[in-house]
Every structure is written in C-alpha cells, then in structure tokens.
Design an enzyme around this catalytic site. Sequence first.
Site, PDB file in Angstrom:
ATOM      1  N   ARG A   1      32.078  40.293  35.054  1.00 27.29           N
ATOM      2  CA  ARG A   1      32.294  41.682  34.635  1.00 27.29           C
ATOM      3  C   ARG A   1      33.757  41.983  34.361  1.00 27.29           C
ATOM      4  O   ARG A   1      34.074  42.885  33.579  1.00 27.29           O
ATOM      5  CB  ARG A   1      31.666  42.643  35.642  1.00 27.29           C
ATOM      6  CG  ARG A   1      30.136  42.628  35.547  1.00 27.29           C
ATOM      7  CD  ARG A   1      29.503  43.525  36.574  1.00 27.29           C
ATOM      8  NE  ARG A   1      29.838  43.177  37.932  1.00 27.29           N
ATOM      9  CZ  ARG A   1      29.248  42.211  38.630  1.00 27.29           C
ATOM     10  NH1 ARG A   1      28.276  41.512  38.098  1.00 27.29           N
ATOM     11  NH2 ARG A   1      29.626  41.938  39.861  1.00 27.29           N
TER      12      ARG A   1
ATOM     13  N   GLU B   1      30.917  34.249  52.951  1.00 27.33           N
ATOM     14  CA  GLU B   1      30.251  34.421  54.241  1.00 27.33           C
ATOM     15  C   GLU B   1      29.510  33.131  54.626  1.00 27.33           C
ATOM     16  O   GLU B   1      29.579  32.666  55.754  1.00 27.33           O
ATOM     17  CB  GLU B   1      29.273  35.596  54.139  1.00 27.33           C
ATOM     18  CG  GLU B   1      28.846  36.106  55.491  1.00 27.33           C
ATOM     19  CD  GLU B   1      27.935  37.322  55.360  1.00 27.33           C
ATOM     20  OE1 GLU B   1      27.774  37.842  54.247  1.00 27.33           O
ATOM     21  OE2 GLU B   1      27.385  37.732  56.402  1.00 27.33           O
TER      22      GLU B   1
HETATM   23  P1  AMP Z   1      34.906  39.561  46.923  1.00 28.59           P
HETATM   24  O1  AMP Z   1      35.436  38.172  46.638  1.00 28.59           O
HETATM   25  O2  AMP Z   1      34.100  39.637  48.163  1.00 28.59           O
HETATM   26  O3  AMP Z   1      36.022  40.597  46.869  1.00 28.59           O
HETATM   27  O4  AMP Z   1      33.883  39.900  45.767  1.00 28.59           O
HETATM   28  C1  AMP Z   1      34.352  40.288  44.537  1.00 28.59           C
HETATM   29  C2  AMP Z   1      33.531  39.766  43.406  1.00 28.59           C
HETATM   30  O5  AMP Z   1      32.134  39.876  43.658  1.00 28.59           O
HETATM   31  C3  AMP Z   1      33.812  40.567  42.156  1.00 28.59           C
HETATM   32  O6  AMP Z   1      33.859  39.674  41.041  1.00 28.59           O
HETATM   33  C4  AMP Z   1      32.653  41.540  42.069  1.00 28.59           C
HETATM   34  O7  AMP Z   1      32.222  41.668  40.740  1.00 28.59           O
HETATM   35  C5  AMP Z   1      31.571  40.957  42.939  1.00 28.59           C
HETATM   36  N1  AMP Z   1      31.054  41.911  43.935  1.00 28.59           N
HETATM   37  C6  AMP Z   1      31.190  41.829  45.279  1.00 28.59           C
HETATM   38  N2  AMP Z   1      30.547  42.825  45.893  1.00 28.59           N
HETATM   39  C7  AMP Z   1      30.007  43.586  44.920  1.00 28.59           C
HETATM   40  C8  AMP Z   1      29.228  44.787  44.912  1.00 28.59           C
HETATM   41  N3  AMP Z   1      28.867  45.418  46.048  1.00 28.59           N
HETATM   42  N4  AMP Z   1      28.841  45.287  43.730  1.00 28.59           N
HETATM   43  C9  AMP Z   1      29.206  44.671  42.579  1.00 28.59           C
HETATM   44  N5  AMP Z   1      29.931  43.534  42.528  1.00 28.59           N
HETATM   45  C10 AMP Z   1      30.334  43.003  43.678  1.00 28.59           C
END
Ligand code: AMP
Length: 176
Positions: A64, A101
């Site tokens: 995205r 996780e």
């Molecule tokens: P993180 O590495 O945990 O910060 O996750 C970020 C990545 O996962 C980004 O590329 C987001 O597009 C996706 N992502 C994580 N959680 C969500 C969520 N609740 N809704 C949409 N996309 C998420």
Amino acid sequence: MTDEPVAELLRRLVRDVPDFPQPGVVFKDIAPLLADGAAFAAVIGHFADRYRERVDAVVGIEARGFMLAAPLAIELGVGFVPVRKAGKLPGQTHQVSYDLEYGTASVEVQVDAFTPGQRVLVLDDVLATGGTAEASCELVEKAGAEVVELAMLMELSFLRGRERLPGRAVHSLLTV
Ligand code: AMP
C-alpha cells in the site's frame, strides 16, 4: 480537492475491518480513501507541501505504500523506489530481516536504487509495531541514501511503533 482537514478525511474514509487478516487484528482499509479522488488528492497534496524541495526520492513500502509514494513522487518531480518483500526484485539486492510476533520477515531494495547520499522519504500506510518501517530505513541506508523522514497515514499508538524508531523523524497524519 477538499478543504476538509486530512486527519478528518482519514477518520471518515479509512475503514476498520475487524479480524482481518487474522482474528484479533483490526485492519485499517484505505480503499475508500483511494477511491475518493478529492480526498486522495488532498492527502498527496499534504505530503507534497511538506516534502517539496526536501527529498530526492520517495520510497514506498510494499504494497500500500506504493499507492501513496508513486503519485507523491510525480507531484514532487522526483523518482520512486520500491521496498519489496524478499524474493520479488530482480538482480542484486540488499536485504534486512526483522522480527514478527511469530517468525521473521525480510525486505529488499535493489543495490543501484539510489545515488550515494540521496535524501529520501519513506512512506507507508500504517505504522503498527514499527518493524517494517525500521527495516526499510536500515535498507535505504545500506543502499547509500539518507532517510529524511518516515511518513504514514495512520499510526496505531497502542502498538508503540515509535519506540522501535529511536532517533527517526516520523510524521503521521492521524494517530489512533
Ligand atoms: P509493522 O511492521 O507492525 O509496523 O506493520 C506495518 C506494516 O503492516 C505496514 O506495511 C502496514 O501496511 C501493515 N499493517 C500492520 N498492521 C496493520 C493494520 N492494522 N491495518 C492495516 N495494515 C497494517
């Protein structure tokens, strides 16, 4: 365009989808925002005002992040560089792995994506735990460029992503 503040646009047009892609996760679906031409333009316009003359390239994080970074790069008159999940990019790549996780994930960028010292913006839709964002910044630096700032549409503050990004400038349009 629209005069509605960008944070309000996000509140109105980013949809919560409970239990996707797995139970317990509330997915932030940006499809309604992308489908609203005036709102999409306002969001890209906000980023363009902030980063004009400050960056030499815009990096989008798969998938995205691509949808935001590509129009922003055109608006700023600079190039777009994709950070992709492992195994998607041809040729020589740099890779950075990070903890999830359960297990690990890796992101990659092509070794010749940047000219040395290029100043870049790293863009994605959602900052959750911060692992993807931090790995993407490390990757950009490994490839010889400098991260000016990380920008997100939404930051999920309860997941404390910022704590995983010490010393990094992070700009979120909406923190929930
Ligand atoms: P993180 O590495 O945990 O910060 O996750 C970020 C990545 O996962 C980004 O590329 C987001 O597009 C996706 N992502 C994580 N959680 C969500 C969520 N609740 N809704 C949409 N996309 C998420």
